[in-house]
Design an enzyme around this catalytic site. Structure first.
Site, PDB file in Angstrom:
ATOM      1  N   SER A 244     -43.910 -38.653  -6.041  1.00  0.00           N
ATOM      2  CA  SER A 244     -42.953 -38.318  -6.419  1.00  0.00           C
ATOM      3  C   SER A 244     -42.318 -39.502  -7.039  1.00  0.00           C
ATOM      4  O   SER A 244     -41.195 -39.545  -7.565  1.00  0.00           O
ATOM      5  CB  SER A 244     -42.218 -38.212  -5.262  1.00  0.00           C
ATOM      6  OG  SER A 244     -42.560 -38.878  -4.298  1.00  0.00           O
TER       7      SER A 244
ATOM      8  N   ASN B 110     -48.341 -33.891 -12.850  1.00  0.00           N
ATOM      9  CA  ASN B 110     -47.624 -33.401 -11.605  1.00  0.00           C
ATOM     10  C   ASN B 110     -47.203 -31.967 -12.015  1.00  0.00           C
ATOM     11  O   ASN B 110     -47.155 -31.287 -13.011  1.00  0.00           O
ATOM     12  CB  ASN B 110     -46.190 -34.125 -11.590  1.00  0.00           C
ATOM     13  CG  ASN B 110     -45.807 -33.910 -10.020  1.00  0.00           C
ATOM     14  OD1 ASN B 110     -45.571 -33.238  -9.582  1.00  0.00           O
ATOM     15  ND2 ASN B 110     -45.632 -35.397  -9.393  1.00  0.00           N
TER      16      ASN B 110
ATOM     17  N   GLU C 147     -44.658 -30.553 -10.896  1.00  0.00           N
ATOM     18  CA  GLU C 147     -43.223 -30.595 -11.547  1.00  0.00           C
ATOM     19  C   GLU C 147     -42.719 -31.894 -11.981  1.00  0.00           C
ATOM     20  O   GLU C 147     -43.212 -32.835 -11.737  1.00  0.00           O
ATOM     21  CB  GLU C 147     -42.322 -30.251 -10.362  1.00  0.00           C
ATOM     22  CG  GLU C 147     -42.374 -30.874  -9.173  1.00  0.00           C
ATOM     23  CD  GLU C 147     -41.633 -30.438  -7.636  1.00  0.00           C
ATOM     24  OE1 GLU C 147     -41.610 -29.072  -7.493  1.00  0.00           O
ATOM     25  OE2 GLU C 147     -41.302 -31.318  -7.034  1.00  0.00           O
TER      26      GLU C 147
ATOM     27  N   HIS D 241     -51.226 -48.713   0.035  1.00  0.00           N
ATOM     28  CA  HIS D 241     -50.545 -48.359   1.296  1.00  0.00           C
ATOM     29  C   HIS D 241     -51.550 -48.400   2.480  1.00  0.00           C
ATOM     30  O   HIS D 241     -51.563 -47.728   3.447  1.00  0.00           O
ATOM     31  CB  HIS D 241     -49.758 -46.899   1.287  1.00  0.00           C
ATOM     32  CG  HIS D 241     -48.706 -47.237   0.446  1.00  0.00           C
ATOM     33  ND1 HIS D 241     -48.178 -45.963   0.235  1.00  0.00           N
ATOM     34  CD2 HIS D 241     -47.815 -48.252   0.076  1.00  0.00           C
ATOM     35  CE1 HIS D 241     -47.095 -46.336  -0.699  1.00  0.00           C
ATOM     36  NE2 HIS D 241     -46.844 -47.543  -0.519  1.00  0.00           N
TER      37      HIS D 241
ATOM     38  N   CYS E 102     -59.488 -59.076  22.433  1.00  0.00           N
ATOM     39  CA  CYS E 102     -58.448 -59.824  23.232  1.00  0.00           C
ATOM     40  C   CYS E 102     -57.484 -58.520  23.957  1.00  0.00           C
ATOM     41  O   CYS E 102     -56.380 -59.160  24.497  1.00  0.00           O
ATOM     42  CB  CYS E 102     -57.768 -60.409  22.028  1.00  0.00           C
ATOM     43  SG  CYS E 102     -56.655 -59.381  21.051  1.00  0.00           S
TER      44      CYS E 102
ATOM     45  N   GLY F 106     -49.384 -36.969  -9.451  1.00  0.00           N
ATOM     46  CA  GLY F 106     -49.276 -36.503  -7.974  1.00  0.00           C
ATOM     47  C   GLY F 106     -48.432 -37.344  -7.010  1.00  0.00           C
ATOM     48  O   GLY F 106     -48.770 -37.451  -5.898  1.00  0.00           O
TER      49      GLY F 106
ATOM     50  N   VAL G  52     -53.980 -43.149   1.786  1.00  0.00           N
ATOM     51  CA  VAL G  52     -54.733 -43.713   2.465  1.00  0.00           C
ATOM     52  C   VAL G  52     -56.020 -42.969   2.904  1.00  0.00           C
ATOM     53  O   VAL G  52     -56.667 -43.445   4.011  1.00  0.00           O
ATOM     54  CB  VAL G  52     -53.782 -44.060   4.039  1.00  0.00           C
ATOM     55  CG1 VAL G  52     -52.607 -44.909   3.563  1.00  0.00           C
ATOM     56  CG2 VAL G  52     -53.380 -42.808   4.505  1.00  0.00           C
ATOM     57  N   ASP G  53     -56.157 -41.898   2.353  1.00  0.00           N
ATOM     58  CA  ASP G  53     -57.226 -40.877   2.590  1.00  0.00           C
ATOM     59  C   ASP G  53     -58.541 -41.162   2.408  1.00  0.00           C
ATOM     60  O   ASP G  53     -59.658 -40.303   2.592  1.00  0.00           O
ATOM     61  CB  ASP G  53     -56.934 -39.449   2.231  1.00  0.00           C
ATOM     62  CG  ASP G  53     -56.710 -39.314   0.533  1.00  0.00           C
ATOM     63  OD1 ASP G  53     -57.337 -40.228  -0.305  1.00  0.00           O
ATOM     64  OD2 ASP G  53     -55.889 -38.357   0.132  1.00  0.00           O
TER      65      ASP G  53
ATOM     66  N   CYS H  72     -55.449 -60.092  17.724  1.00  0.00           N
ATOM     67  CA  CYS H  72     -56.066 -61.194  16.881  1.00  0.00           C
ATOM     68  C   CYS H  72     -56.549 -60.902  15.526  1.00  0.00           C
ATOM     69  O   CYS H  72     -57.090 -61.651  14.696  1.00  0.00           O
ATOM     70  CB  CYS H  72     -57.301 -61.304  17.946  1.00  0.00           C
ATOM     71  SG  CYS H  72     -58.595 -59.872  17.694  1.00  0.00           S
TER      72      CYS H  72
HETATM   73  P1  OAD Z   1     -45.040 -37.338  -2.199  1.00  0.00           P
HETATM   74  O1  OAD Z   1     -45.177 -36.489  -1.139  1.00  0.00           O
HETATM   75  O2  OAD Z   1     -43.829 -38.069  -2.298  1.00  0.00           O
HETATM   76  O3  OAD Z   1     -45.157 -36.559  -3.540  1.00  0.00           O
HETATM   77  C1  OAD Z   1     -46.260 -35.861  -3.860  1.00  0.00           C
HETATM   78  C2  OAD Z   1     -46.216 -35.362  -5.330  1.00  0.00           C
HETATM   79  O4  OAD Z   1     -47.293 -34.651  -5.778  1.00  0.00           O
HETATM   80  C3  OAD Z   1     -44.942 -34.540  -5.838  1.00  0.00           C
HETATM   81  O5  OAD Z   1     -44.217 -34.941  -6.806  1.00  0.00           O
HETATM   82  C4  OAD Z   1     -45.549 -33.276  -6.134  1.00  0.00           C
HETATM   83  O6  OAD Z   1     -44.781 -32.540  -6.919  1.00  0.00           O
HETATM   84  C5  OAD Z   1     -46.783 -33.531  -6.530  1.00  0.00           C
HETATM   85  N1  OAD Z   1     -48.074 -32.511  -6.318  1.00  0.00           N
HETATM   86  C6  OAD Z   1     -48.321 -31.677  -5.486  1.00  0.00           C
HETATM   87  N2  OAD Z   1     -49.305 -30.968  -5.307  1.00  0.00           N
HETATM   88  C7  OAD Z   1     -49.537 -31.435  -6.744  1.00  0.00           C
HETATM   89  C8  OAD Z   1     -51.033 -31.001  -7.539  1.00  0.00           C
HETATM   90  N3  OAD Z   1     -51.841 -30.117  -6.945  1.00  0.00           N
HETATM   91  N4  OAD Z   1     -51.027 -31.629  -8.610  1.00  0.00           N
HETATM   92  C9  OAD Z   1     -50.488 -32.694  -8.822  1.00  0.00           C
HETATM   93  N5  OAD Z   1     -49.123 -32.981  -8.343  1.00  0.00           N
HETATM   94  C10 OAD Z   1     -48.720 -32.364  -7.376  1.00  0.00           C
HETATM   95  O7  OAD Z   1     -46.243 -38.139  -2.123  1.00  0.00           O
HETATM   96  P2  OAD Z   1     -46.117 -39.821  -2.776  1.00  0.00           P
HETATM   97  O8  OAD Z   1     -45.607 -39.936  -4.047  1.00  0.00           O
HETATM   98  O9  OAD Z   1     -47.622 -40.119  -2.703  1.00  0.00           O
HETATM   99  O10 OAD Z   1     -45.898 -44.080   1.984  1.00  0.00           O
HETATM  100  O11 OAD Z   1     -45.264 -40.651  -1.722  1.00  0.00           O
HETATM  101  C11 OAD Z   1     -45.284 -41.953  -1.799  1.00  0.00           C
HETATM  102  C12 OAD Z   1     -45.416 -42.692  -0.375  1.00  0.00           C
HETATM  103  O12 OAD Z   1     -44.414 -42.147   0.555  1.00  0.00           O
HETATM  104  C13 OAD Z   1     -46.678 -42.277   0.365  1.00  0.00           C
HETATM  105  O13 OAD Z   1     -47.674 -43.299   0.150  1.00  0.00           O
HETATM  106  C14 OAD Z   1     -46.175 -42.668   1.856  1.00  0.00           C
HETATM  107  C15 OAD Z   1     -45.002 -41.706   1.794  1.00  0.00           C
HETATM  108  O14 OAD Z   1     -44.095 -42.168   2.811  1.00  0.00           O
HETATM  109  C16 OAD Z   1     -46.318 -44.596   3.023  1.00  0.00           C
HETATM  110  O15 OAD Z   1     -46.962 -44.185   3.953  1.00  0.00           O
HETATM  111  C17 OAD Z   1     -45.969 -46.229   3.118  1.00  0.00           C
END
Ligand code: OAD
Length: 249
Positions: free
Chosen positions: A192, A216, A218, A121, A153, A190, A105-106, A132
């Site tokens: 999970s 990623n 990992e 998201h 509103c 990047g 969302v950034d 409204c």
């Molecule tokens: P996560 O925090 O679940 O996962 C972040 C991923 O980025 C992990 O797999 C890390 O290993 C990887 N990572 C970290 N640093 C990195 C780097 N420098 N380069 C490459 N990979 C890196 O974040 P999201 O998968 O985005 O939802 O999470 C999904 C959703 O869960 C978000 O959009 C949010 C959250 O709840 C809502 O808010 C609806």
């Protein structure tokens, strides 16, 4: 980090691809200083999503939820797109159909210059009225302190982000699915890859014939399904992929 080995298979795909899509998560912004959600220093280790990222919690305690969003907005506002965001934006010059699908969302993809961005998201910079439905301006938001009310509103203003239990924006979702289905190459960067329905997009792309490359630091739940996994920080790997794509062009 040093140079990565780009396989001949990926080089061939980068050469022939017309539709390239990046599906991104919090990890792509980690090197800009935006915390991820999961993992050791993840936001969900320190904060409870059920108290901060759901509509019921917001209606019960809007001040608390606004405090959390004000904190995140301020933090994000101080960050800059990193080399990973910039490399994806540059790929628009290399590929006729380059799109980013993001769970973030950034707003850092747009700030990096990407013009085709599907935000699954939402976007923390936009806010709208729960009464409204009208969007309010950034100027209006800058003048507010806590739990702002709609100037039309008097309804509660909320951030335009998807909370737990809420539907994804239908238009963004439909565009993301058709983009994933058309992709010759899909990068999964990047994330999970455990939050659905967003996490189903790499599988949709693969079933439709895309060459799927995960980037990623990992391995993830998706790694075993990817055609290739490139382990390392995306701000290092994506510029190398861009360089290779331009060379192969
Ligand atoms: P996560 O925090 O679940 O996962 C972040 C991923 O980025 C992990 O797999 C890390 O290993 C990887 N990572 C970290 N640093 C990195 C780097 N420098 N380069 C490459 N990979 C890196 O974040 P999201 O998968 O985005 O939802 O999470 C999904 C959703 O869960 C978000 O959009 C949010 C959250 O709840 C809502 O808010 C609806």
């Amino acid at each position: 980090m040093g140079g990565i080995e780009i396989s001949d298979g990926l080089k061939r795909k980068l050469r022939s691809a017309e539709w390239v899509t990046a599906f991104t998560g919090a990890g792509i912004s980690a090197e800009s200083g935006v915390p991820t959600f999961r993992g050791e220093d993840g936001l969900w280790k320190k904060f409870k999503p059920e108290e901060l990222a759901n509509f019921g919690a917001f209606m019960r305690n809007p001040e608390l939820v606004w405090e959390w969003y004000a904190y995140r907005r301020e933090l994000i506002g101080k960050t800059q797109p990193n080399a990973g965001h910039l490399a994806l934006a540059q790929m628009e010059h290399r590929y006729p159909h380059m799109a980013v699908i993001t769970q973030n969302v950034d707003n850092l993809h747009r700030r990096a210059g990407s013009t085709v961005v599907h935000e699954l998201h939402g976007n923390i910079e936009r806010n709208y009225c729960t009464g409204c439905g009208k969007y309010v301006s950034e100027d209006f938001m800058a003048r507010q302190t806590s739990a702002p009310k709609c100037p039309n509103c008097r309804g509660l203003i909320r951030p335009d982000v998807v909370w737990f239990g809420e539907m994804l924006p239908v238009d963004e979702w439909n565009k993301s699915v058709s983009t994933a289905e058309r992709a010759d190459v899909l990068f999964v960067i990047g994330t999970s890859a455990i939050v659905y329905p967003a996490a189903s997009l790499p599988v949709i792309a693969k079933r439709a014939g895309a060459y799927v490359v995960e980037i990623n630091i990992e391995r993830t739940e998706f790694s075993s399904e990817a055609d290739e996994v490139l382990l390392g920080p995306s701000a290092s790997i994506l510029p190398q992929i861009l360089e290779c794509a331009n060379k192969e062009g």
